[in-house]
Design a protein around this motif. Structure first.
Motif, PDB file in Angstrom:
ATOM      1  N   LYS A  97       0.708  -1.149  -0.253  1.00 15.18           N
ATOM      2  CA  LYS A  97       0.010  -0.062   0.055  1.00 15.18           C
ATOM      3  C   LYS A  97       0.835   1.120   0.011  1.00 15.18           C
ATOM      4  O   LYS A  97       1.930   1.269   0.642  1.00 15.18           O
ATOM      5  CB  LYS A  97      -0.771   0.007   1.221  1.00 15.18           C
ATOM      6  CG  LYS A  97      -1.868  -0.958   1.190  1.00 15.18           C
ATOM      7  CD  LYS A  97      -2.849  -1.001   2.213  1.00 15.18           C
ATOM      8  CE  LYS A  97      -3.953  -1.922   2.125  1.00 15.18           C
ATOM      9  NZ  LYS A  97      -5.099  -1.936   2.999  1.00 15.18           N
ATOM     10  N   ALA A  98       0.424   2.317  -0.658  1.00 11.62           N
ATOM     11  CA  ALA A  98       0.886   3.524  -0.682  1.00 11.62           C
ATOM     12  C   ALA A  98       0.137   4.850  -0.616  1.00 11.62           C
ATOM     13  O   ALA A  98      -1.133   4.539  -0.907  1.00 11.62           O
ATOM     14  CB  ALA A  98       1.853   3.581  -1.895  1.00 11.62           C
ATOM     15  N   ASN A  99       0.431   6.013  -0.299  1.00 13.22           N
ATOM     16  CA  ASN A  99      -0.204   7.113  -0.442  1.00 13.22           C
ATOM     17  C   ASN A  99      -0.071   8.015  -1.562  1.00 13.22           C
ATOM     18  O   ASN A  99      -0.809   8.877  -1.932  1.00 13.22           O
ATOM     19  CB  ASN A  99      -0.404   7.690   0.991  1.00 13.22           C
ATOM     20  CG  ASN A  99       1.075   8.113   1.194  1.00 13.22           C
ATOM     21  OD1 ASN A  99       2.071   8.272   0.435  1.00 13.22           O
ATOM     22  ND2 ASN A  99       1.064   9.252   2.179  1.00 13.22           N
ATOM     23  N   PHE A 100       1.095   7.460  -2.477  1.00 13.95           N
ATOM     24  CA  PHE A 100       1.244   8.192  -3.466  1.00 13.95           C
ATOM     25  C   PHE A 100       1.971   7.446  -4.706  1.00 13.95           C
ATOM     26  O   PHE A 100       2.537   6.412  -4.420  1.00 13.95           O
ATOM     27  CB  PHE A 100       1.867   9.578  -3.476  1.00 13.95           C
ATOM     28  CG  PHE A 100       3.152   9.203  -3.105  1.00 13.95           C
ATOM     29  CD1 PHE A 100       4.461   9.268  -3.931  1.00 13.95           C
ATOM     30  CD2 PHE A 100       3.685   9.119  -1.736  1.00 13.95           C
ATOM     31  CE1 PHE A 100       5.700   9.135  -3.703  1.00 13.95           C
ATOM     32  CE2 PHE A 100       5.251   8.856  -1.511  1.00 13.95           C
ATOM     33  CZ  PHE A 100       5.907   8.775  -2.525  1.00 13.95           C
ATOM     34  N   ILE A 101       1.742   7.960  -5.929  1.00 17.16           N
ATOM     35  CA  ILE A 101       2.206   7.266  -7.067  1.00 17.16           C
ATOM     36  C   ILE A 101       3.402   8.501  -7.792  1.00 17.16           C
ATOM     37  O   ILE A 101       2.761   9.592  -7.780  1.00 17.16           O
ATOM     38  CB  ILE A 101       1.428   6.825  -8.263  1.00 17.16           C
ATOM     39  CG1 ILE A 101       0.435   5.804  -7.575  1.00 17.16           C
ATOM     40  CG2 ILE A 101       2.180   6.318  -9.267  1.00 17.16           C
ATOM     41  CD1 ILE A 101      -0.538   5.236  -8.362  1.00 17.16           C
ATOM     42  N   LEU A 102       4.585   7.819  -8.003  1.00 14.97           N
ATOM     43  CA  LEU A 102       5.520   8.975  -8.774  1.00 14.97           C
ATOM     44  C   LEU A 102       5.716   8.231 -10.054  1.00 14.97           C
ATOM     45  O   LEU A 102       6.044   6.984 -10.196  1.00 14.97           O
ATOM     46  CB  LEU A 102       6.602   8.980  -7.852  1.00 14.97           C
ATOM     47  CG  LEU A 102       7.902   9.850  -8.414  1.00 14.97           C
ATOM     48  CD1 LEU A 102       7.348  11.246  -8.157  1.00 14.97           C
ATOM     49  CD2 LEU A 102       9.077   9.553  -7.927  1.00 14.97           C
ATOM     50  N   GLY A 147      -6.232   8.716  -3.533  1.00 15.49           N
ATOM     51  CA  GLY A 147      -7.490   9.643  -3.099  1.00 15.49           C
ATOM     52  C   GLY A 147      -8.618   8.220  -2.842  1.00 15.49           C
ATOM     53  O   GLY A 147      -8.432   6.916  -3.055  1.00 15.49           O
ATOM     54  N   LEU A 148      -9.797   8.646  -2.995  1.00 16.20           N
ATOM     55  CA  LEU A 148     -10.855   7.699  -3.034  1.00 16.20           C
ATOM     56  C   LEU A 148     -11.108   7.024  -4.352  1.00 16.20           C
ATOM     57  O   LEU A 148     -10.534   7.719  -5.494  1.00 16.20           O
ATOM     58  CB  LEU A 148     -12.282   8.522  -2.751  1.00 16.20           C
ATOM     59  CG  LEU A 148     -12.271   9.305  -1.500  1.00 16.20           C
ATOM     60  CD1 LEU A 148     -13.604  10.114  -1.202  1.00 16.20           C
ATOM     61  CD2 LEU A 148     -12.298   8.211  -0.244  1.00 16.20           C
ATOM     62  N   PRO A 149     -11.652   5.979  -4.420  1.00 16.10           N
ATOM     63  CA  PRO A 149     -11.791   5.299  -6.019  1.00 16.10           C
ATOM     64  C   PRO A 149     -12.130   6.374  -6.959  1.00 16.10           C
ATOM     65  O   PRO A 149     -11.892   6.274  -8.324  1.00 16.10           O
ATOM     66  CB  PRO A 149     -12.638   4.453  -5.671  1.00 16.10           C
ATOM     67  CG  PRO A 149     -12.530   4.087  -4.257  1.00 16.10           C
ATOM     68  CD  PRO A 149     -12.258   5.317  -3.357  1.00 16.10           C
ATOM     69  N   GLU A 150     -13.368   7.162  -6.511  1.00 13.50           N
ATOM     70  CA  GLU A 150     -13.833   8.055  -7.820  1.00 13.50           C
ATOM     71  C   GLU A 150     -12.742   9.166  -8.005  1.00 13.50           C
ATOM     72  O   GLU A 150     -12.616   9.613  -9.224  1.00 13.50           O
ATOM     73  CB  GLU A 150     -15.364   8.786  -7.333  1.00 13.50           C
ATOM     74  CG  GLU A 150     -15.027   9.248  -5.852  1.00 13.50           C
ATOM     75  CD  GLU A 150     -15.723   8.315  -4.672  1.00 13.50           C
ATOM     76  OE1 GLU A 150     -15.751   9.076  -3.759  1.00 13.50           O
ATOM     77  OE2 GLU A 150     -15.483   7.038  -4.981  1.00 13.50           O
ATOM     78  N   GLU A 151     -12.059   9.460  -7.182  1.00 12.34           N
ATOM     79  CA  GLU A 151     -11.046  10.563  -7.451  1.00 12.34           C
ATOM     80  C   GLU A 151      -9.652  10.023  -8.174  1.00 12.34           C
ATOM     81  O   GLU A 151      -9.294  10.565  -9.149  1.00 12.34           O
ATOM     82  CB  GLU A 151     -10.280  11.143  -5.836  1.00 12.34           C
ATOM     83  CG  GLU A 151     -11.301  11.875  -5.195  1.00 12.34           C
ATOM     84  CD  GLU A 151     -10.960  12.281  -3.904  1.00 12.34           C
ATOM     85  OE1 GLU A 151     -11.124  13.214  -3.283  1.00 12.34           O
ATOM     86  OE2 GLU A 151     -10.108  11.475  -3.257  1.00 12.34           O
ATOM     87  N   ASN A 152      -9.514   8.732  -7.917  1.00  9.57           N
ATOM     88  CA  ASN A 152      -8.297   7.993  -8.780  1.00  9.57           C
ATOM     89  C   ASN A 152      -8.929   7.670 -10.155  1.00  9.57           C
ATOM     90  O   ASN A 152      -8.145   8.044 -11.210  1.00  9.57           O
ATOM     91  CB  ASN A 152      -8.113   6.501  -8.228  1.00  9.57           C
ATOM     92  CG  ASN A 152      -7.454   6.623  -6.703  1.00  9.57           C
ATOM     93  OD1 ASN A 152      -7.056   7.803  -6.387  1.00  9.57           O
ATOM     94  ND2 ASN A 152      -7.774   5.942  -6.180  1.00  9.57           N
ATOM     95  N   ASP A 153     -10.291   7.479 -10.242  1.00 12.07           N
ATOM     96  CA  ASP A 153     -10.733   7.281 -11.602  1.00 12.07           C
ATOM     97  C   ASP A 153     -10.710   8.637 -12.320  1.00 12.07           C
ATOM     98  O   ASP A 153     -10.506   8.648 -13.653  1.00 12.07           O
ATOM     99  CB  ASP A 153     -12.153   6.753 -11.654  1.00 12.07           C
ATOM    100  CG  ASP A 153     -12.349   5.514 -11.053  1.00 12.07           C
ATOM    101  OD1 ASP A 153     -11.407   4.685 -11.213  1.00 12.07           O
ATOM    102  OD2 ASP A 153     -13.464   4.896 -10.780  1.00 12.07           O
TER     103      ASP A 153
END
Length: 65
Positions: free
Chosen positions: A1-6, A45-51
């Motif tokens: 798990k992570a809280n960001f992607i680079l 973020g939340l699934p809808e934010e990621n989408d």
């Protein structure tokens, strides 16, 4: 798990940052840091934010082609 992607972009990161920002998606341009040339950082973020991010990214990349 992570809280960001680079990730590294093929084009200048500022162009992609601006294209995402124009769509209301805010990411962090970290290309000024050592060894992170052409990199952007995206918070998870939340699934809808990621989408929404993925949709905006697809659109921005198509526009840059």
């Amino acid at each position: 798990k992570a809280n960001f992607i680079l990730f590294r972009t093929a084009k200048p990161s500022r162009e992609l940052f601006d294209a995402l920002y124009a769509q209301g998606v805010l990411v962090r341009d970290v290309s000024g840091y050592p060894m992170l040339e052409r990199c952007l950082r995206v918070s998870i973020g939340l699934p809808e934010e990621n989408d929404r991010f993925v949709t905006a990214l697809d659109s921005a990349l198509e526009a840059q082609s």
